[in-house]
Design an enzyme around this catalytic site. Sequence first.
Site, PDB file in Angstrom:
ATOM      1  N   THR A  63       0.823  -1.213   0.000  1.00  0.00           N
ATOM      2  CA  THR A  63       0.000   0.000   0.000  1.00  0.00           C
ATOM      3  C   THR A  63       0.853   1.257   0.000  1.00  0.00           C
ATOM      4  OG1 THR A  63      -1.560   1.277   1.371  1.00  0.00           O
ATOM      5  CG2 THR A  63      -0.111  -0.226   2.519  1.00  0.00           C
ATOM      6  N   ASP A  64       0.314   2.337  -0.546  1.00  0.00           N
ATOM      7  CA  ASP A  64       1.035   3.615  -0.501  1.00  0.00           C
ATOM      8  C   ASP A  64       1.128   4.170   0.914  1.00  0.00           C
ATOM      9  OD1 ASP A  64      -1.636   4.336  -0.182  1.00  0.00           O
ATOM     10  OD2 ASP A  64      -1.673   5.757  -1.850  1.00  0.00           O
ATOM     11  N   GLU A  65       0.352   3.605   1.852  1.00  0.00           N
ATOM     12  CA  GLU A  65       0.393   4.105   3.220  1.00  0.00           C
ATOM     13  C   GLU A  65       1.738   3.864   3.903  1.00  0.00           C
ATOM     14  OE1 GLU A  65      -3.109   3.678   5.708  1.00  0.00           O
ATOM     15  OE2 GLU A  65      -4.247   2.982   3.968  1.00  0.00           O
ATOM     16  N   TYR A 116      -1.222  -0.270  11.213  1.00  0.00           N
ATOM     17  CA  TYR A 116      -1.482  -0.985   9.958  1.00  0.00           C
ATOM     18  C   TYR A 116      -0.363  -0.755   8.962  1.00  0.00           C
ATOM     19  CZ  TYR A 116      -3.050  -1.459   5.145  1.00  0.00           C
ATOM     20  OH  TYR A 116      -3.112  -1.739   3.802  1.00  0.00           O
ATOM     21  N   LYS A 140       2.567  -3.300   7.293  1.00  0.00           N
ATOM     22  CA  LYS A 140       2.772  -3.513   5.861  1.00  0.00           C
ATOM     23  C   LYS A 140       4.197  -3.131   5.448  1.00  0.00           C
ATOM     24  CE  LYS A 140       0.170  -4.587   3.079  1.00  0.00           C
ATOM     25  NZ  LYS A 140      -0.126  -5.944   2.532  1.00  0.00           N
TER      26      LYS A 140
END
Length: 329
Positions: A124-126, A149, A153
């Site tokens: 994810t870009d997060e 979260y 990741k």
Amino acid sequence: MTTLLVTGGAGFIGSCFVRHELKKHPDYKIINLDALTYCGNIENLKDVENNPNYTFVHGNICDRNLVRDLISQVDCVVNFAAESHVDNSIKHPEIFIETNVQGTLNLLQASKEIGVERYLQVSTDEVYGTLGKTGYFYETTPLAPNSPYSASKASADMLVRAYKETYGLPTLNTRCSNNYGPYQYPEKLIPFFISQLLKGEKVPVYGDGLNVRDWLYVYDHCEAIDEVLHKGKIGEVYNIGGHNEKTNMEITHLILEAMGKDESSIKYVEDRLGHDRRYAISNDKITSELGWKPSVTFEEGIKITIDWYLNNQDWMKSIEAKKAVGVNV
């Protein structure tokens, strides 16, 4: 014939990817491993359950023996399996470490021992953290996760890198922007807001509603993953974005307008802890190296998406009957 192990294939993006692969590569065999936690739904793949090249296995990536047994039967692994609800990670971070980190480690270790052709980690870009008003996330942007979260990741991504550098495992890594489309579990903004409005309830908007996200249609994402799996350079990271930056308030108004509602249906709620202000992702690398770019405009995609949820209200009701949901963006 190529056989893929798709983990988390009963979730939103995973189920769309399984469907996409069976259609694009009808000679491929796909084994779908999913724990069917609250956001996994076997009904998402009702239309392919009788395909002779598709097999569903109910199980968890944290089960080392099961993981090793399944990987011994396949050529490639595509890992979607993850806990992904940011609010839940704030309340129960330990669950995210177990699934997103330990589960990924199990997949990598078995892939190394057995010797898969390719291992692709969907991220994810997060993991990049947050942006100011300008600029984009690139594959070279330092990782700076701001929630449990995204930290889990990022940790998984680093394990993927380590298994390539230390053991020579043929890994690939993708990082995507916010996905939208059919079959998304109604804790996420678009289906959750549609569900709330259908029930005559107000939609909750965090803070001032000006947090910005880049929105990517799910089947464009699936095509990008397919391109990376088949053509990507081993050991590389590929960002996948939609180039559709919208504030949460813009998305809210689009949904309200589509459903004949006005601002009286909005309620503002206290902002989330550590809420990233803006995400925006550059597609330069995947476009220049692999030739992929989004094919569905946001205007087309959001209409398809809203219409799908309005025409599949029984699907949403069956999910909501199993578990009360909150919003996550």
